[in-house]
Design a protein around this motif. Structure first.
Motif, PDB file in Angstrom:
ATOM      1  N   LEU A  95       0.823  -1.204   0.000  1.00 26.80           N
ATOM      2  CA  LEU A  95       0.000   0.000   0.000  1.00 26.80           C
ATOM      3  C   LEU A  95       0.862   1.260   0.000  1.00 26.80           C
ATOM      4  O   LEU A  95       0.599   2.198  -0.761  1.00 26.80           O
ATOM      5  CB  LEU A  95      -0.947   0.013   1.203  1.00 26.80           C
ATOM      6  N   TYR A  96       1.900   1.294   0.829  1.00 26.70           N
ATOM      7  CA  TYR A  96       2.796   2.454   0.840  1.00 26.70           C
ATOM      8  C   TYR A  96       3.418   2.662  -0.536  1.00 26.70           C
ATOM      9  O   TYR A  96       3.477   3.786  -1.034  1.00 26.70           O
ATOM     10  CB  TYR A  96       3.896   2.294   1.892  1.00 26.70           C
ATOM     11  N   HIS A  97       3.863   1.591  -1.156  1.00 23.76           N
ATOM     12  CA  HIS A  97       4.461   1.705  -2.495  1.00 23.76           C
ATOM     13  C   HIS A  97       3.425   2.134  -3.528  1.00 23.76           C
ATOM     14  O   HIS A  97       3.727   2.932  -4.413  1.00 23.76           O
ATOM     15  CB  HIS A  97       5.119   0.387  -2.903  1.00 23.76           C
ATOM     16  N   HIS A  98       2.219   1.605  -3.412  1.00 24.57           N
ATOM     17  CA  HIS A  98       1.158   1.977  -4.356  1.00 24.57           C
ATOM     18  C   HIS A  98       0.926   3.487  -4.343  1.00 24.57           C
ATOM     19  O   HIS A  98       0.743   4.102  -5.388  1.00 24.57           O
ATOM     20  CB  HIS A  98      -0.144   1.238  -4.014  1.00 24.57           C
ATOM     21  N   TYR A  99       0.941   4.076  -3.159  1.00 28.16           N
ATOM     22  CA  TYR A  99       0.706   5.514  -3.031  1.00 28.16           C
ATOM     23  C   TYR A  99       1.982   6.338  -3.161  1.00 28.16           C
ATOM     24  O   TYR A  99       1.942   7.562  -3.038  1.00 28.16           O
ATOM     25  CB  TYR A  99       0.009   5.822  -1.697  1.00 28.16           C
ATOM     26  N   GLY A 100       3.115   5.669  -3.389  1.00 30.06           N
ATOM     27  CA  GLY A 100       4.369   6.391  -3.553  1.00 30.06           C
ATOM     28  C   GLY A 100       4.859   7.026  -2.268  1.00 30.06           C
ATOM     29  O   GLY A 100       5.561   8.038  -2.300  1.00 30.06           O
TER      30      GLY A 100
END
Length: 118
Positions: A95-100
């Motif tokens: 999730l953190y990576h998805h939102y950058g």
């Protein structure tokens, strides 16, 4: 996010993207097990009721609504892990990576859990 907001008060609020487009309604709030700080909100989106996880930091409550500083399409494309159970560290990283968003997890990292409702 404002730290003086009771996480339970977020449930049922409308959520909007960075452009003011309605995303849906906050269904659940996930707290960090170690700190108790609200970390994620599950927002019920669309006709089929899919929940999309959104980060509560850097989101904010404005005019009784949750304002999420991301595009609606990015939010709706977030990984779907279901609701009502812990997020694994791997899921949270996705999730953190998805939102950058950058995240440095401490060695004693604990999973967020859904906020208990009365």
């Amino acid at each position: 996010m404002q730290t003086d907001i009771d996480p339970r008060s977020l449930i049922g609020r409308k959520a909007f993207d960075r452009n003011g487009a309605k995303i849906g309604t906050v269904d659940e709030v996930y707290l960090d097990d170690a700190t108790g700080v609200p970390e994620w909100a599950a927002v019920r989106t669309g006709l089929f009721g899919r929940d999309a996880f959104v980060p509560l930091e850097p989101s904010e409550v404005v005019d009784d609504a949750l304002r999420v500083p991301f595009e609606r399409s990015l939010i709706k494309d977030a990984p779907d892990f279901g609701v009502g159970r812990h997020l694994s560290p791997e899921q949270e990283l996705q999730l953190y990576h998805h939102y950058g968003l950058d995240v440095a997890l401490p060695s004693d990292f604990q999973r967020p859990r859904p906020q208990d409702t009365p």
